[in-house]
Design a protein around this motif. Structure first.
Motif, PDB file in Angstrom:
ATOM      1  N   GLY A 100      39.113  51.690  40.763  1.00 25.09           N
ATOM      2  CA  GLY A 100      38.744  50.630  39.923  1.00 25.09           C
ATOM      3  C   GLY A 100      37.927  49.525  40.939  1.00 25.09           C
ATOM      4  N   ASP A 101      37.030  48.846  40.768  1.00 26.99           N
ATOM      5  CA  ASP A 101      36.551  47.720  41.447  1.00 26.99           C
ATOM      6  C   ASP A 101      35.827  46.600  40.313  1.00 26.99           C
ATOM      7  OD1 ASP A 101      33.946  48.659  40.605  1.00 26.99           O
ATOM      8  OD2 ASP A 101      33.615  49.399  42.535  1.00 26.99           O
ATOM      9  N   MET A 102      35.718  45.620  40.876  1.00 24.76           N
ATOM     10  CA  MET A 102      35.159  44.537  39.839  1.00 24.76           C
ATOM     11  C   MET A 102      34.079  44.775  39.043  1.00 24.76           C
ATOM     12  SD  MET A 102      36.016  41.648  38.903  1.00 24.76           S
ATOM     13  CE  MET A 102      37.049  40.891  39.664  1.00 24.76           C
ATOM     14  N   THR A 103      32.793  45.461  39.830  1.00 24.07           N
ATOM     15  CA  THR A 103      31.425  45.897  39.075  1.00 24.07           C
ATOM     16  C   THR A 103      31.868  47.013  37.958  1.00 24.07           C
ATOM     17  OG1 THR A 103      30.317  45.576  41.297  1.00 24.07           O
ATOM     18  CG2 THR A 103      29.420  47.017  39.663  1.00 24.07           C
ATOM     19  N   SER A 104      32.767  47.896  38.395  1.00 26.33           N
ATOM     20  CA  SER A 104      32.946  49.032  37.122  1.00 26.33           C
ATOM     21  C   SER A 104      33.609  48.245  36.152  1.00 26.33           C
ATOM     22  CB  SER A 104      33.792  50.276  37.771  1.00 26.33           C
ATOM     23  OG  SER A 104      34.793  49.922  38.346  1.00 26.33           O
ATOM     24  N   ALA A 105      34.641  47.227  36.386  1.00 26.23           N
ATOM     25  CA  ALA A 105      35.388  46.714  35.168  1.00 26.23           C
ATOM     26  C   ALA A 105      34.471  46.020  34.409  1.00 26.23           C
ATOM     27  CB  ALA A 105      36.580  45.783  36.096  1.00 26.23           C
ATOM     28  N   ILE A 106      33.537  45.165  35.109  1.00 24.66           N
ATOM     29  CA  ILE A 106      32.319  44.304  34.390  1.00 24.66           C
ATOM     30  C   ILE A 106      31.505  45.330  33.543  1.00 24.66           C
ATOM     31  CG2 ILE A 106      30.556  42.809  34.865  1.00 24.66           C
ATOM     32  CD1 ILE A 106      32.032  41.464  37.136  1.00 24.66           C
ATOM     33  N   ASP A 107      31.002  46.409  34.256  1.00 25.86           N
ATOM     34  CA  ASP A 107      30.336  47.187  33.494  1.00 25.86           C
ATOM     35  C   ASP A 107      30.962  47.635  32.235  1.00 25.86           C
ATOM     36  OD1 ASP A 107      28.049  46.975  35.314  1.00 25.86           O
ATOM     37  OD2 ASP A 107      28.489  48.759  36.068  1.00 25.86           O
ATOM     38  N   ALA A 108      32.366  48.036  32.258  1.00 24.29           N
ATOM     39  CA  ALA A 108      32.853  48.624  31.369  1.00 24.29           C
ATOM     40  C   ALA A 108      33.279  47.530  30.069  1.00 24.29           C
ATOM     41  CB  ALA A 108      34.382  48.970  31.623  1.00 24.29           C
ATOM     42  N   LEU A 109      33.386  46.401  30.356  1.00 26.50           N
ATOM     43  CA  LEU A 109      33.579  45.300  29.423  1.00 26.50           C
ATOM     44  C   LEU A 109      32.127  44.885  28.733  1.00 26.50           C
ATOM     45  CD1 LEU A 109      36.187  43.268  31.313  1.00 26.50           C
ATOM     46  CD2 LEU A 109      36.468  44.516  29.365  1.00 26.50           C
ATOM     47  N   ARG A 110      31.239  45.020  29.663  1.00 26.13           N
ATOM     48  CA  ARG A 110      29.688  44.748  29.268  1.00 26.13           C
ATOM     49  C   ARG A 110      29.377  45.613  27.985  1.00 26.13           C
ATOM     50  NH1 ARG A 110      26.691  44.107  33.948  1.00 26.13           N
ATOM     51  NH2 ARG A 110      27.396  41.985  33.901  1.00 26.13           N
ATOM     52  N   PHE A 111      30.007  46.949  28.166  1.00 27.15           N
ATOM     53  CA  PHE A 111      29.580  48.222  27.186  1.00 27.15           C
ATOM     54  C   PHE A 111      30.703  48.127  26.162  1.00 27.15           C
ATOM     55  CE2 PHE A 111      26.719  49.140  30.953  1.00 27.15           C
ATOM     56  CZ  PHE A 111      25.536  49.061  30.272  1.00 27.15           C
ATOM     57  N   ASP A 112      31.519  47.203  26.121  1.00 29.58           N
ATOM     58  CA  ASP A 112      32.611  46.949  24.947  1.00 29.58           C
ATOM     59  C   ASP A 112      33.676  47.906  24.945  1.00 29.58           C
ATOM     60  OD1 ASP A 112      31.135  44.979  23.563  1.00 29.58           O
ATOM     61  OD2 ASP A 112      29.789  46.360  22.491  1.00 29.58           O
ATOM     62  N   ALA A 113      34.141  48.118  26.123  1.00 25.01           N
ATOM     63  CA  ALA A 113      35.193  48.959  26.616  1.00 25.01           C
ATOM     64  C   ALA A 113      36.342  48.056  26.126  1.00 25.01           C
ATOM     65  CB  ALA A 113      35.581  49.261  27.914  1.00 25.01           C
ATOM     66  N   ASP A 114      37.336  48.883  25.206  1.00 23.60           N
ATOM     67  CA  ASP A 114      38.503  48.342  24.748  1.00 23.60           C
ATOM     68  C   ASP A 114      39.563  47.853  25.853  1.00 23.60           C
ATOM     69  OD1 ASP A 114      37.979  48.057  21.505  1.00 23.60           O
ATOM     70  OD2 ASP A 114      37.399  49.953  22.360  1.00 23.60           O
ATOM     71  N   ASP A 115      39.688  48.713  26.762  1.00 28.15           N
ATOM     72  CA  ASP A 115      40.418  48.512  27.989  1.00 28.15           C
ATOM     73  C   ASP A 115      39.972  49.130  29.141  1.00 28.15           C
ATOM     74  OD1 ASP A 115      42.828  47.383  29.281  1.00 28.15           O
ATOM     75  OD2 ASP A 115      44.150  48.208  27.789  1.00 28.15           O
ATOM     76  N   TYR A 116      40.724  48.957  30.258  1.00 29.08           N
ATOM     77  CA  TYR A 116      40.162  49.350  32.013  1.00 29.08           C
ATOM     78  C   TYR A 116      41.489  49.274  32.573  1.00 29.08           C
ATOM     79  CZ  TYR A 116      37.908  49.797  36.176  1.00 29.08           C
ATOM     80  OH  TYR A 116      37.036  49.658  37.462  1.00 29.08           O
TER      81      TYR A 116
END
Length: 107
Positions: free
Chosen positions: A85-101
């Motif tokens: 995990g890194d900040m960029t992938s976490a932001i991408d996941a949230l941007r595309f409506d991931a429910d959790d990371y």
């Protein structure tokens, strides 16, 4: 009572085997996919209440699986699970409506 359907996606067979078994013991109906491509095939064939997907897979990664799951059914819950995990992938996941990371290993 209907069993909730989970799609578990990881390119490491040990993850899908062990996690899948744990989830089935808890009463869930689990389908496993060993790649992002296989996951998208499963999503096109069946509906799932939850998708748990690894982030780092090639050529189809977890973000692509997330996007496809939400495109098919925006109410499908999607959890990104990663050991890298890194900040960029976490932001991408949230941007595309991931429910959790979540970071591996996790409970």
């Amino acid at each position: 009572m209907r069993k909730h359907a989970i799609l578990l996606v990881d390119d490491e067979p040990i993850i899908t085997t062990l996690t899948g078994s744990d989830l089935e013991e808890k009463g869930y109906r689990v389908t496993t996919a060993g790649s992002g491509e296989k996951a998208i095939e499963c999503l096109n064939r069946s509906s799932f209440d939850l998708v748990i997907t690894d982030l780092i897979m090639t050529p189809v990664n977890g973000i692509a699986v997330l996007r496809k799951a939400k495109e098919i059914d925006p109410d499908t819950a999607v959890i990104i699970l990663t050991g890298f995990g890194d900040m960029t992938s976490a932001i991408d996941a949230l941007r595309f409506d991931a429910d959790d990371y979540l970071l591996k290993p996790c409970e």
